[in-house]
Design a protein around this motif. Structure first.
Motif, PDB file in Angstrom:
ATOM      1  N   THR A 131      39.996  -8.001 -35.188  1.00 18.21           N
ATOM      2  CA  THR A 131      39.855  -6.911 -36.150  1.00 18.21           C
ATOM      3  C   THR A 131      41.196  -6.267 -36.452  1.00 18.21           C
ATOM      4  OG1 THR A 131      37.690  -6.513 -35.204  1.00 18.21           O
ATOM      5  CG2 THR A 131      38.569  -4.802 -36.634  1.00 18.21           C
ATOM      6  N   THR A 132      41.994  -6.019 -35.408  1.00 15.70           N
ATOM      7  CA  THR A 132      43.274  -5.356 -35.650  1.00 15.70           C
ATOM      8  C   THR A 132      44.246  -6.263 -36.401  1.00 15.70           C
ATOM      9  OG1 THR A 132      44.333  -6.080 -33.604  1.00 15.70           O
ATOM     10  CG2 THR A 132      43.076  -4.037 -33.506  1.00 15.70           C
ATOM     11  N   ALA A 134      43.383  -7.730 -39.023  1.00 14.76           N
ATOM     12  CA  ALA A 134      42.791  -7.754 -40.366  1.00 14.76           C
ATOM     13  C   ALA A 134      41.954  -9.000 -40.610  1.00 14.76           C
ATOM     14  CB  ALA A 134      43.863  -7.588 -41.447  1.00 14.76           C
TER      15      ALA A 134
ATOM     16  N   ARG B  78      38.915  -1.778 -45.982  1.00 13.75           N
ATOM     17  CA  ARG B  78      39.127  -1.696 -44.551  1.00 13.75           C
ATOM     18  C   ARG B  78      40.123  -2.770 -44.107  1.00 13.75           C
ATOM     19  NH1 ARG B  78      35.774  -3.169 -39.927  1.00 13.75           N
ATOM     20  NH2 ARG B  78      36.704  -2.010 -38.214  1.00 13.75           N
ATOM     21  N   ASP B  79      39.981  -3.992 -44.635  1.00 14.58           N
ATOM     22  CA  ASP B  79      40.918  -5.055 -44.286  1.00 14.58           C
ATOM     23  C   ASP B  79      42.343  -4.653 -44.642  1.00 14.58           C
ATOM     24  OD1 ASP B  79      38.930  -6.598 -43.292  1.00 14.58           O
ATOM     25  OD2 ASP B  79      38.760  -7.929 -45.022  1.00 14.58           O
ATOM     26  N   LEU B  82      43.626  -2.078 -42.272  1.00 13.94           N
ATOM     27  CA  LEU B  82      43.980  -2.644 -40.970  1.00 13.94           C
ATOM     28  C   LEU B  82      45.300  -3.414 -41.013  1.00 13.94           C
ATOM     29  CD1 LEU B  82      40.447  -3.734 -39.789  1.00 13.94           C
ATOM     30  CD2 LEU B  82      41.952  -2.141 -38.599  1.00 13.94           C
ATOM     31  N   GLN B  83      45.694  -3.863 -42.202  1.00 18.66           N
ATOM     32  CA  GLN B  83      46.967  -4.574 -42.297  1.00 18.66           C
ATOM     33  C   GLN B  83      48.148  -3.665 -41.981  1.00 18.66           C
ATOM     34  OE1 GLN B  83      47.449  -6.934 -45.785  1.00 18.66           O
ATOM     35  NE2 GLN B  83      45.728  -8.223 -45.208  1.00 18.66           N
TER      36      GLN B  83
END
Lengths: 257, 258
Positions: A131-132, A134, B78-79, B82-83
């Motif tokens: 998850t971290t 991405a 969200r992706d 998170l990047q």
């Protein structure tokens, strides 16, 4: 009172579990099977789930076909029905034993390994790490596995059908004295496309059940090595029971006319 | 401190069943600063970080990064959010099915669709920055020692040049020398990137080395915060007990109660 409290606790735990499985299925379908598609992961999983299961499924089918031929011959001889061996082997394997036994063997082999792998990834925080980075774990881990299960199980069962019928044929012609030509002819005369297709539909459903249960229990495992062990057991037991239950439901739906 | 807050947590709460883990966390970190959160085991440190990342969804409260509310982000947003992050996990959490370089390059290849060759070059450069040669890149994580795994984890966390980095117990389980090596690497790489960081630890030597500010968490609440130097003169009995590692004091371990 204590009894009622315990009963309530069991019912609540059961409902919680069902709810969390339904939510997991939703995530698996909505997130896991929509783009981004990880082609390489899917390919890897098809190899792992399908190709590597060939020996165990093939052997199971072969011996089951052989044993089935023997049983029907011995049982059928009580009312002069030995001639039915080839037909019953073909029907029994394609409709029932092929998909169910292949499903159970794959549940033991693949369901367990998925649960153990994802369970270990869960307890060592590898799933959080995805998850971290991405990367959605449902897309990267769950989707490819479920897809591989649904695609490869019918193929495996198709192969199991052929090998199982061949097992019956070998026993029939080598030790029960059937004429080779007559055996093959009566098999092909009585076996219908529907028989095979119904078995393949079952197989696709079983493939979904096995990989889903493996992923679900792996994802929800906690508490180190013991938790992963429990997840593995639960994955195998729950998919075996669900396969047998789904088999009954599917049989009554597919052959209801 | 008059610096404007970059990461802001307001009254963040989270309970797992009847167990309240976060009890109204209030915390701010200015841009480019390093906050270290100290506190005992099971006080909610890891859960706090996971709520910021969205791995754990808070029951209530607000989490804002650069003024943008992030608790309700979904899907593509969200992706993308998170990047901007990198995280070093306690057990390194390397993917054991992949070689080291692919671990480091993972966020570039999968998260950002970078070509494998280019990602590999970047991975090798990041490995060099944490003191690991190219030959290590070809090994699998299981073949590495704990300290090397941590360094690979660090290389992975910084691979995509994140704005925000979280360190979850970066020195736990390492010998004191390797722990200091990791601390130096953290300080160096954070300086190089100009990143904003939150670290959680119970290793005071590490906290003193990497922190601009220190906050102490106890029973799901921030009970003290201040500059790294002020930690020795906080006058807070909880902080004093923790930094001196005494069994006696206001913090009672669960074992004593049971």
């Amino acid at each position: 009172m204590n009894f009622l409290a315990n009963l309530g606790r069991v019912v609540l735990a059961l409902l919680t579990e069902i709810g969390s499985i339904v939510l997991f299925i939703k995530d698996a379908l909505v997130q896991g099977l929509t783009p981004t598609i990880y082609g390489r992961q899917i390919f890897d999983q098809i190899l792992k789930v399908g190709y590597n299961s060939l020996p165990v499924v093939g052997l199971t089918a072969f011996f089951t076909g052989g044993a089935l031929a023997l049983q029907i011959y011995l049982g059928g001889s009580r009312f002069n029905a030995e001639s039915l061996v080839s037909t019953i082997v073909a029907l029994g394997i394609t409709r029932e034993l092929g998909p169910v036994l292949a499903g159970l063997m794959v549940a033991g082999r693949v369901g367990a390994s998925i649960a153990a792998e994802l369970g270990t990834m869960r307890v060592t925080e590898q799933i959080d790490a995805l998850t971290t980075l991405a990367t959605n774990p449902f897309k990267y881990l769950v989707g490819p596995r479920i897809l591989a299960g649904v695609i490869t199980l019918p193929i495996l069962v198709g192969i199991a059908d052929i090998i199982g019928i061949m097992g019956g044929y070998i026993v029939g012609t080598r030790s029960l004295g059937f004429n080779s030509y007559a055996y093959i002819k009566s098999t092909s005369d009585f076996l219908q496309v529907d028989d095979v297709v119904s078995g393949l539909i079952k197989a696709a459903v079983f493939g979904f059940i096995i990989t889903l249960m493996g992923c679900y229990h792996g994802f929800h495992s906690k508490g180190g090595a013991q938790g992963v062990g429990r997840a593995t057991t639960n994955a195998v037991v729950s998919s075996a029971i669900l396969i047998l239950a789904a088999n009954f439901v599917l049989t009554s739906l597919l052959f209801s006319e | 401190m008059d610096e404007t807050a970059y990461i802001t947590l307001k009254d963040v709460r989270k309970a797992f069943g009847p167990k309240k883990v976060l009890n109204g966390i209030n915390l701010t970190v200015p841009k480019g600063r390093s906050l270290v959160v100290i506190g005992g085991s099971g006080t909610g440190k890891s859960v706090m970080i996971k709520t910021i990342l969205g791995i754990v969804r808070p029951d209530s409260g607000s989490i804002a990064i650069g003024g943008e509310e992030v608790t309700r982000l979904k899907g593509k947003d969200r992706d993308q959010f998170l990047q901007r992050f990198g995280m070093l996990f306690q057990g390194a959490a390397l993917f054991d099915s992949l070689p080291v370089w692919e671990n480091v390059a993972f966020g570039l290849i999968q998260g950002r669709n970078m070509g494998r060759k280019q990602a590999r070059d970047i991975a090798m450069e990041k490995l060099r920055q944490v003191g690991l040669g190219p030959e290590v890149g070809e090994l699998h994580p299981a073949e590495l020692s704990g300290g090397m795994q941590k360094r690979v984890g660090l290389a992975r966390a910084i691979a995509a040049d994140p704005e925000i980095i979280f360190f979850d117990e970066p020195t736990t389980g390492l010998d004191p020398i390797m722990a200091d090596v990791i601390n130096n690497l953290i300080v160096d790489s954070v300086k190089r990137l100009g990143a904003t960081t939150i670290s959680i630890t119970h290793d005071m030597a590490s906290a003193r080395k990497i922190a601009d500010r220190i906050a102490m968490i106890h029973k799901g609440e921030i009970i003290w915060q201040g500059t790294a130097r002020a930690v020795d003169t906080s006058g807070n009995p909880y902080v004093d007990q923790f930094i001196h590692g005494r069994a006696e004091g206001p913090i009672q371990m669960e074992i004593l109660k049971a």
